[in-house]
Scaffold this active site. Structure first.
Site, short mmCIF file in Angstrom:
data_model
loop_
_atom_site.label_atom_id
_atom_site.label_comp_id
_atom_site.label_asym_id
_atom_site.label_seq_id
_atom_site.Cartn_x
_atom_site.Cartn_y
_atom_site.Cartn_z
N SER A 149 0.87 -1.18 0.00
CA SER A 149 0.00 0.00 0.00
C SER A 149 0.90 1.23 0.00
CB SER A 149 -0.93 -0.01 1.22
OG SER A 149 -0.20 0.13 2.41
N HIS A 168 -3.18 -5.89 2.11
CA HIS A 168 -2.33 -6.98 2.62
C HIS A 168 -3.04 -8.32 2.64
CE1 HIS A 168 0.25 -3.81 4.93
NE2 HIS A 168 0.36 -3.74 3.62
N GLN A 178 -6.78 -1.76 7.04
CA GLN A 178 -5.60 -2.57 6.73
C GLN A 178 -4.99 -3.26 7.94
OE1 GLN A 178 -2.52 -1.05 3.77
NE2 GLN A 178 -1.25 -1.11 5.60
N GLU A 179 -4.93 -2.57 9.09
CA GLU A 179 -4.23 -3.18 10.23
C GLU A 179 -4.91 -2.82 11.55
OE1 GLU A 179 -0.09 -1.83 10.02
OE2 GLU A 179 -0.17 -2.11 7.84
N GLU A 185 1.65 -9.59 6.51
CA GLU A 185 2.52 -9.29 7.66
C GLU A 185 2.34 -10.29 8.80
OE1 GLU A 185 1.80 -5.21 8.74
OE2 GLU A 185 2.62 -4.46 6.86
N ASP A 235 -4.04 0.97 11.44
CA ASP A 235 -3.58 1.64 10.22
C ASP A 235 -4.73 1.51 9.24
OD1 ASP A 235 -2.53 2.69 7.97
OD2 ASP A 235 -0.85 1.28 7.78
N GLU A 283 -3.34 5.45 12.23
CA GLU A 283 -2.46 5.83 11.12
C GLU A 283 -3.28 6.02 9.85
OE1 GLU A 283 0.83 3.06 10.77
OE2 GLU A 283 0.86 3.31 8.59
N ASP A 321 1.47 8.32 7.44
CA ASP A 321 2.38 7.40 6.72
C ASP A 321 2.39 7.82 5.25
OD1 ASP A 321 3.65 5.29 5.45
OD2 ASP A 321 2.08 3.83 5.83
N LYS A 349 9.75 5.29 7.43
CA LYS A 349 10.17 4.11 6.65
C LYS A 349 11.33 4.54 5.76
CE LYS A 349 5.51 2.13 6.01
NZ LYS A 349 4.30 2.27 5.15
N SER A 358 9.04 2.06 11.14
CA SER A 358 8.17 1.00 10.59
C SER A 358 8.83 0.08 9.56
CB SER A 358 6.95 1.65 9.94
OG SER A 358 6.14 0.71 9.29
N HIS A 359 8.38 -1.16 9.61
CA HIS A 359 8.65 -2.13 8.56
C HIS A 359 7.79 -1.85 7.34
CE1 HIS A 359 5.09 -5.01 9.83
NE2 HIS A 359 4.72 -3.75 9.73
N ARG A 360 7.92 -2.69 6.30
CA ARG A 360 7.02 -2.70 5.16
C ARG A 360 6.31 -4.06 5.12
NH1 ARG A 360 7.35 1.99 1.96
NH2 ARG A 360 5.21 1.29 1.64
N SER A 361 5.27 -4.14 4.32
CA SER A 361 4.58 -5.44 4.26
C SER A 361 5.47 -6.51 3.62
CB SER A 361 3.24 -5.31 3.53
OG SER A 361 3.40 -4.63 2.32
N LYS A 417 6.73 -0.16 14.54
CA LYS A 417 5.68 -1.02 13.98
C LYS A 417 6.37 -2.06 13.13
CE LYS A 417 2.79 0.01 10.43
NZ LYS A 417 1.58 0.34 9.63
O1 LIG Z 1 0.97 0.85 5.30
C1 LIG Z 1 1.88 0.49 6.04
O2 LIG Z 1 2.10 1.09 7.08
C2 LIG Z 1 2.82 -0.62 5.65
C3 LIG Z 1 3.40 -1.43 6.73
O3 LIG Z 1 2.47 -2.00 7.61
O4 LIG Z 1 2.30 -1.38 4.61
P1 LIG Z 1 3.05 -1.30 3.19
O5 LIG Z 1 4.46 -1.68 3.41
O6 LIG Z 1 2.29 -2.27 2.31
O7 LIG Z 1 2.92 0.11 2.70
MG LIG Z 2 0.54 2.63 6.74
#
Ligand SMILES: O=C(O)[C@@H](CO)OP(=O)(O)O
Ligand SMILES: [Mg+2]
Length: 400
Positions: free
Chosen positions: A42, A145, A153-154, A195, A231, A274, A301, A326, A353-356, A377
Site C-alpha cells: 500500500s 495486505h 488494513q491493520e 505481515e 492503520d 495511522e 504514513d 520508513k 516502521s517495517h514494510r509489508s 511497527k
Molecule cells: O501501510 C503500512 O504502514 C505498511 C506497513 O504496515 O504497509 P506497506 O508496506 O504495504 O505500505
Molecule cells: Mg501505513
C-alpha cells in the site's frame, strides 16, 4: 578506516517471494555491512521510487558503486550524498530507492563493524540504548495486505504499559494468539495476511469486537495496560472520482470519515490511528487531529512518506501529531534522520516502521533505539517480523 573498497549487490527474496535488493559494503580495514530493501504493497503516491530489482541493481552498479568507492562509510551524510548525486533525481527514480536504501543501511553497518559498536550506538551515540520503543503489533488485517478480509488494513496491539520491551513483544504475540482463539470460538476460519496478521473474512465492526476481546484477555493475564490502534491506509479506500471512502458496498464522505474515526477513537480508546484520511487531504487530517489528537496518536504514513517537505506542510497546518518513518520511502538513512529530527523538534512522536514485504534485515530495530523513537511497527509473528523484535530484545539485553 571506514573507506569503502567494494560494494556488491544481489537479488534476494523478500517475505512475499518477490525479488528485492541486498547490498554488501566492505571497507579497507575489513568492516562489513549488509542491508536489504523492504517493499510496500500500500505504497504512498509520494514515495521514492522502487525499480524492479534487476534494473535497480544494474543502474546502481553503473552509477552509484563507482562514486561510493573511496567514500568513508562512517560519514553517513557523504555516503548518502553520493547516492543522491549518482541518482540525480528527487525520488531515486534513476537508480531505484531499493538499491539506495540497501546501500545506505549496509554502509552504516560496515562503519559500526569497524568501530566495534552496535549499529544503534553508531547511529544514535553513546547515550542511546536505555529507552525502548513500544512495539505496535499487527494482529488482524486486510486491505492491500489480504483480500477478502477487513477493509481497515491493520489492527495493531499497543502494549503501552509494558515494563520492558521484551514483555511488550511477548504481549503482542499473546494478543495474536488470543485473536486466533476468539475467532475460533466464533467459528471464523482465518488465513494470515502479508505481515502475519490474521486475515478473517469478517466485517470491520466484528474485527473491532474480536481485537477488543483478545486485548482484554491478555491484559488481564499480563497485568499491564494494552490498548490497540489502527492503520486505516485510507488512501487505498479513497476513490478520487466519487470523493468518498469506499468500504465494500458502503461509502463515506470525508466528513463522515472524520466522524467515524473520531467515534472509534472514543468507543475503543484507540491509542493510535495511522492514515485515517487520504494522503492528499491535509485539511481533514487537521480537523481530526484537532478533535481527538489530545487522546490518541494521529499518524501520517502515506501522508508524509518520511519526507521533510511533506512533514513541514503537515506541521504548518496541524495535520497530525506523529509520523511513520520508513527509510525506503525516502531512500537514505540521512533523509530518514532529517525527518525524525524535524518531527522531534515539533513535538511529533515517531513510529519506525517495517514494510509489508520484508527481509531478515534488522536495521529498523537499531534505528528505533538510535532515534529514541516512542514506537516501532514491525509485526507480531513470522520470521521477517520476529527478526526485528528479537533484535530489540537482544539490544535490551546488551547482546548485540
Ligand atoms: O501501510 C503500512 O504502514 C505498511 C506497513 O504496515 O504497509 P506497506 O508496506 O504495504 O505500505
Ligand atoms: Mg501505513
Amino acid at each position: 578506516m571506514t573507506r569503502i573498497t567494494s560494494i556488491s549487490l544481489r537479488r534476494v527474496l523478500d517475505s512475499r517471494g518477490n525479488p528485492t535488493v541486498e547490498a554488501d559494503v566492505l571497507t579497507e580495514s575489513g568492516g562489513f555491512g549488509r542491508g536489504a530493501a523492504p517493499s510496500g504493497a500500500s505504497t504512498g503516491e509520494y514515495e521514492a521510487i522502487e525499480l524492479p530489482a534487476n534494473e535497480s541493481i544494474a543502474k546502481a552498479r553503473e552509477h552509484a558503486v563507482p562514486r561510493l568507492e573511496g567514500v568513508y562509510a562512517g560519514d553517513q551524510r557523504a555516503v548518502d550524498s553520493a547516492l543522491r548525486a549518482a541518482d540525480g533525481t528527487d525520488d531515486f527514480s534513476a537508480i531505484g530507492a531499493n538499491s539506495a536504501v540497501a546501500i545506505s543501511m549496509a554502509a552504516a553497518k560496515a562503519a559500526a563493524d569497524v568501530l566495534g559498536a552496535p549499529l544503534y550506538q553508531h547511529l544514535g551515540g553513546a547515550f542511546r540504548g536505555e529507552n525502548f520503543p513500544v512495539p505496535l503489533g499487527n494482529v488482524v488485517g486486510g486491505g492491500e495486505h489480504a483480500k477478502e478480509a477487513t477493509h481497515i488494513q491493520e489492527f495493531l496491539a499497543a502494549p503501552v504499559g509494558a515494563p520492558s520491551v521484551s514483555e511488550a513483544v511477548f504481549a503482542n504475540a499473546a494478543v495474536h494468539a488470543a485473536v486466533a482463539d476468539v475467532l475460533d470460538e466464533r467459528g471464523v476460519p482465518a488465513a494470515k495476511g502479508d505481515e502475519g496478521a490474521w486475515a478473517p473474512p469478517i466485517s470491520d465492526a466484528d474485527a473491532f469486537e474480536v481485537v477488543d476481546e483478545a486485548v482484554d484477555r491478555v491484559e488481564d493475564d499480563v497485568g499491564f495496560e494494552i490498548r490497540f490502534g489502527l492503520d486505516m491506509a485510507a488512501a487505498e479506500l479513497y476513490d478520487d472520482d466519487s470523493e468518498a471512502y469506499v468500504y465494500g458496498d458502503e461509502t463515506k464522505s470525508t466528513d463522515e470519515q472524520v466522524e467515524y474515526v473520531a467515534g472509534l477513537v472514543d468507543e475503543y480508546d484507540l491509542a493510535y490511528v495511522e492514515d485515517p484520511l487520504d494522503e492528499n487531504d491535509y485539511e481533514a487530517f487537521a480537523e481530526l487531529t484537532d478533535r481527538v489528537g489530545d487522546r490518541t496518536m494521529i499518524c501520517g504514513d502515506d501522508l508524509f512518506v518520511t519526507n521533510v517537505e511533506r512533514l513541514q506542510e503537515g506541521i504548518d497546518v496541524g495535520a497530525a501529531n506523529s509520523i511513520l518513518i520508513k527509510p525506503n520511502q525516502i531512500g537514505t538513512l540521512s533523509d530518514t534522520f532529517d525527518a525524525v529530527e524535524l518531527a522531534a523538534r515539533n513535538g511529533y512522536e515517531t513510529v519506525i516502521s517495517h514494510r509489508s514485504g520484508e527481509t531478515e534485515d534488522t536495521t529498523i530495530a537499531h534505528l528505533a533505539v538510535a532515534t529514541d523513537a516512542g514506537f516501532i511497527k514491525t509485526g507480531t509473528v513470522g520470521g521477517e517480523r520476529t527478526a526485528k523484535l528479537n533484535e530489540l530484545v537482544r539490544i535490551a539485553d546488551d547482546a548485540v
